[in-house]
Design an enzyme around this catalytic site. Structure first.
Site, PDB file in Angstrom:
ATOM      1  N   ALA A  33     -30.284 -32.563 -56.506  1.00 17.17           N
ATOM      2  CA  ALA A  33     -29.760 -32.126 -55.202  1.00 17.17           C
ATOM      3  C   ALA A  33     -28.265 -31.852 -55.236  1.00 17.17           C
ATOM      4  O   ALA A  33     -27.770 -31.006 -54.485  1.00 17.17           O
ATOM      5  CB  ALA A  33     -30.068 -33.184 -54.142  1.00 17.17           C
ATOM      6  N   GLN A 112     -35.210 -30.477 -59.908  1.00 17.14           N
ATOM      7  CA  GLN A 112     -35.854 -31.326 -58.908  1.00 17.14           C
ATOM      8  C   GLN A 112     -35.761 -30.700 -57.522  1.00 17.14           C
ATOM      9  O   GLN A 112     -36.335 -31.233 -56.569  1.00 17.14           O
ATOM     10  CB  GLN A 112     -35.174 -32.701 -58.894  1.00 17.14           C
ATOM     11  N   VAL A 114     -36.158 -27.848 -54.461  1.00 15.52           N
ATOM     12  CA  VAL A 114     -37.249 -26.997 -53.970  1.00 15.52           C
ATOM     13  C   VAL A 114     -36.705 -25.769 -53.247  1.00 15.52           C
ATOM     14  O   VAL A 114     -37.462 -25.010 -52.648  1.00 15.52           O
ATOM     15  CB  VAL A 114     -38.181 -27.791 -53.020  1.00 15.52           C
ATOM     16  N   HIS A 132     -40.626 -30.392 -58.609  1.00 15.37           N
ATOM     17  CA  HIS A 132     -41.024 -30.897 -57.295  1.00 15.37           C
ATOM     18  C   HIS A 132     -41.521 -29.784 -56.383  1.00 15.37           C
ATOM     19  O   HIS A 132     -41.593 -29.957 -55.168  1.00 15.37           O
ATOM     20  CB  HIS A 132     -39.862 -31.653 -56.634  1.00 15.37           C
ATOM     21  N   CYS A 165     -55.234 -23.619 -42.547  1.00 15.86           N
ATOM     22  CA  CYS A 165     -55.577 -22.639 -43.575  1.00 15.86           C
ATOM     23  C   CYS A 165     -56.556 -21.624 -42.986  1.00 15.86           C
ATOM     24  O   CYS A 165     -57.560 -21.991 -42.367  1.00 15.86           O
ATOM     25  CB  CYS A 165     -56.206 -23.356 -44.771  1.00 15.86           C
ATOM     26  N   ASN A 231     -22.073 -35.381 -62.697  1.00 17.59           N
ATOM     27  CA  ASN A 231     -22.451 -35.827 -61.365  1.00 17.59           C
ATOM     28  C   ASN A 231     -21.227 -36.388 -60.666  1.00 17.59           C
ATOM     29  O   ASN A 231     -20.290 -36.849 -61.324  1.00 17.59           O
ATOM     30  CB  ASN A 231     -23.549 -36.901 -61.446  1.00 17.59           C
TER      31      ASN A 231
END
Length: 262
Positions: A33, A112, A114, A132, A165, A231
């Site tokens: 993220a 990771q 999306v 993910h 659906c 990071n």
């Protein structure tokens, strides 16, 4: 407050890693993220994280709650509508990985995230493993049929609060991996095999606390690859790394690309 010595040490570390990447034949990147926060997408558990500010949002990402509670699904559809109607743009961190690919260094990009920002920046879809899943598609939880997210959102805009659906009437969900839902085995295998075959693994913007995907770091290390972690905060695997870089990903990551000004 950073001293001149701290700054010099950080620059030296960046130059060292840049050299390692220039020497590498096969780099694998693992992103979390943190690479998307400079695009305006909050992380989840940080001080300003999505779930920190809105604990109810975590329910929408938990499969058990999503399947059992129509109200949770209704809130999730409104959240998706807001997210997709305010699409964010890739930032220099995403574009740096595109440059690394075009320089012939990046073999596989495991993410990771999306949000689809790697592909939006120009990363080759065939090199990206969305471990993910993706928010840009929906999947039926009954018949597994997939479709573009935009098609389902058009139904929400037209007044369907929880569109089923159209093929079987089952519950639709974004094609992301929720809490309580297993990863796609083929994606995990591909990520692990890429890590085992690389000579440098670059972990960017991830705390390396979410398994099993975090396990690609020790896999790469055990196979003899260098491990570099970039990071803003300490991670669970800093002690495994050959180099740990701190700072803004949008600033530091472009400086690691061989052939670019450092």
């Amino acid at each position: 407050m950073k001293t001149r010595e701290d700054e010099n040490a950080a620059n030296a570390a960046i130059e060292t890693v840049r050299g390692w990447i220039a020497e590498a034949a096969r780099v694998v990147a693992l992103t979390g993220a943190g690479i998307s926060t400079d695009s305006g997408i909050p992380d989840f558990r940080g001080p300003q994280g999505l779930w920190t500010r809105n604990p109810a949002a975590e329910k929408m990402a938990t499969l058990q709650h999503y399947l059992a509670d129509r109200d949770v699904r209704k809130r999730a559809w409104q959240s998706r509508l807001a997210t997709l109607e305010n699409l964010r743009e890739p930032n220099p961190g995403h574009r740096a990985l595109v440059a690394l690919e075009r320089a012939g260094r990046l073999d596989t990009l495991i993410t990771q995230n999306v949000d689809g920002l790697h592909q939006r920046a120009g990363s080759s879809p065939e090199r990206v493993v969305e471990i993910h899943g993706t928010i840009h598609e929906v999947v039926c939880m009954a018949c597994d049929e997939r479709a573009p997210m935009e098609r389902a959102l058009a139904r929400v805009r037209a007044g369907e609060e929880d569109p089923p659906c159209r093929s079987c009437g089952g519950i639709l969900k974004s094609a992301t991996i929720s809490f309580g839902q297993g990863l796609v085995a083929a994606d995990l295998q591909r990520a692990q095999e890429a890590a085992g075959a690389c000579d440098l693994l670059l972990a960017v913007g991830t705390t390396l606390a979410v398994y099993p995907v975090a396990g690609v770091v020790p896999i790469a290390k055990a196979a003899g690859a260098r491990v570099v972690i970039l990071n803003s905060d300490p991670t669970e695997m800093d002690d495994l790394a050959d180099a740990v870089l701190r700072g803004s990903i949008s600033d530091v990551l472009p400086r690691l690309v061989p052939g670019r000004p450092s």
